[in-house]
Design an enzyme around this catalytic site. Structure first.
Site, PDB file in Angstrom:
ATOM      1  N   ARG A  11       0.919  -1.237  -0.060  1.00  0.00           N
ATOM      2  CA  ARG A  11      -0.059   0.067  -0.093  1.00  0.00           C
ATOM      3  C   ARG A  11       0.813   1.140  -0.047  1.00  0.00           C
ATOM      4  O   ARG A  11       0.197   2.539  -0.224  1.00  0.00           O
ATOM      5  CB  ARG A  11      -0.947   0.104   1.005  1.00  0.00           C
ATOM      6  CG  ARG A  11      -1.940  -1.310   1.127  1.00  0.00           C
ATOM      7  CD  ARG A  11      -2.898  -1.116   2.101  1.00  0.00           C
ATOM      8  NE  ARG A  11      -3.822  -0.057   2.088  1.00  0.00           N
ATOM      9  CZ  ARG A  11      -4.364   0.512   3.263  1.00  0.00           C
ATOM     10  NH1 ARG A  11      -4.691   0.114   4.142  1.00  0.00           N
ATOM     11  NH2 ARG A  11      -5.189   1.536   2.740  1.00  0.00           N
ATOM     12  N   CYS A  12       2.197   1.168   0.112  1.00  0.00           N
ATOM     13  CA  CYS A  12       3.173   2.223   0.418  1.00  0.00           C
ATOM     14  C   CYS A  12       3.788   2.490  -1.170  1.00  0.00           C
ATOM     15  O   CYS A  12       4.359   1.779  -1.545  1.00  0.00           O
ATOM     16  CB  CYS A  12       4.264   1.946   1.316  1.00  0.00           C
ATOM     17  SG  CYS A  12       5.372   3.149   1.296  1.00  0.00           S
TER      18      CYS A  12
END
Length: 141
Positions: A11-12
């Site tokens: 998600r980064c």
């Protein structure tokens, strides 16, 4: 080729860009999604020691939980305990290669420890050119 490992959060964006740079070098790394499979104490301490950085540098101080837990003045043991109990507090991505261990923020820091050259152009998700078509690192303007 020796193994390359990335402690990754999909998600980064920084973590995704780092993974992309590793793959752009023709390396398929061992991907550890550390939020689902966090390191144990010995592994976390080993990574921090091999990075040669203070424990505090590996803690995500901008994470809301950091303030909620009152970690501003915590000692190293308390910070490690907090990261083990709440892996979201571990800064990412951490990459391990035969050439070293590094917290790759910004993502292009991974280029310093990759055991293979870039194979061609690489742009970050935001379009920023990091590696040119010849596989050479592009300097930031």
């Amino acid at each position: 080729m020796e193994e390359t490992t990335i402690y990754h959060n999909p998600r980064c964006g920084t973590s995704r860009n780092t993974l992309g740079l590793i793959r752009n070098a023709g390396i398929e790394p061992r991907v550890i999604e550390y939020l689902q499979s966090p390191p144990d104490r010995a592994t976390l301490l080993d990574l921090i020691g091999r990075m040669r950085v203070p424990v505090r540098d590996v803690v995500r101080s901008k994470e809301t939980l950091y303030a909620e837990l009152g970690l501003e003045d915590a000692d190293d043991d308390a910070l490690v305990d907090a990261m083990l109990a709440h892996p979201v507090l571990i800064n990412r991505p951490i990459v391990v290669t035969s050439r070293g261990v590094k917290l790759c923020r910004p993502s292009e820091q991974v280029l310093d420890i990759l055991p293979a050259p870039q194979r061609g152009e690489f742009r970050k998700e935001d379009g920023e050119l990091v590696v040119d078509a010849n596989g050479r690192r592009v300097s930031a303007a």
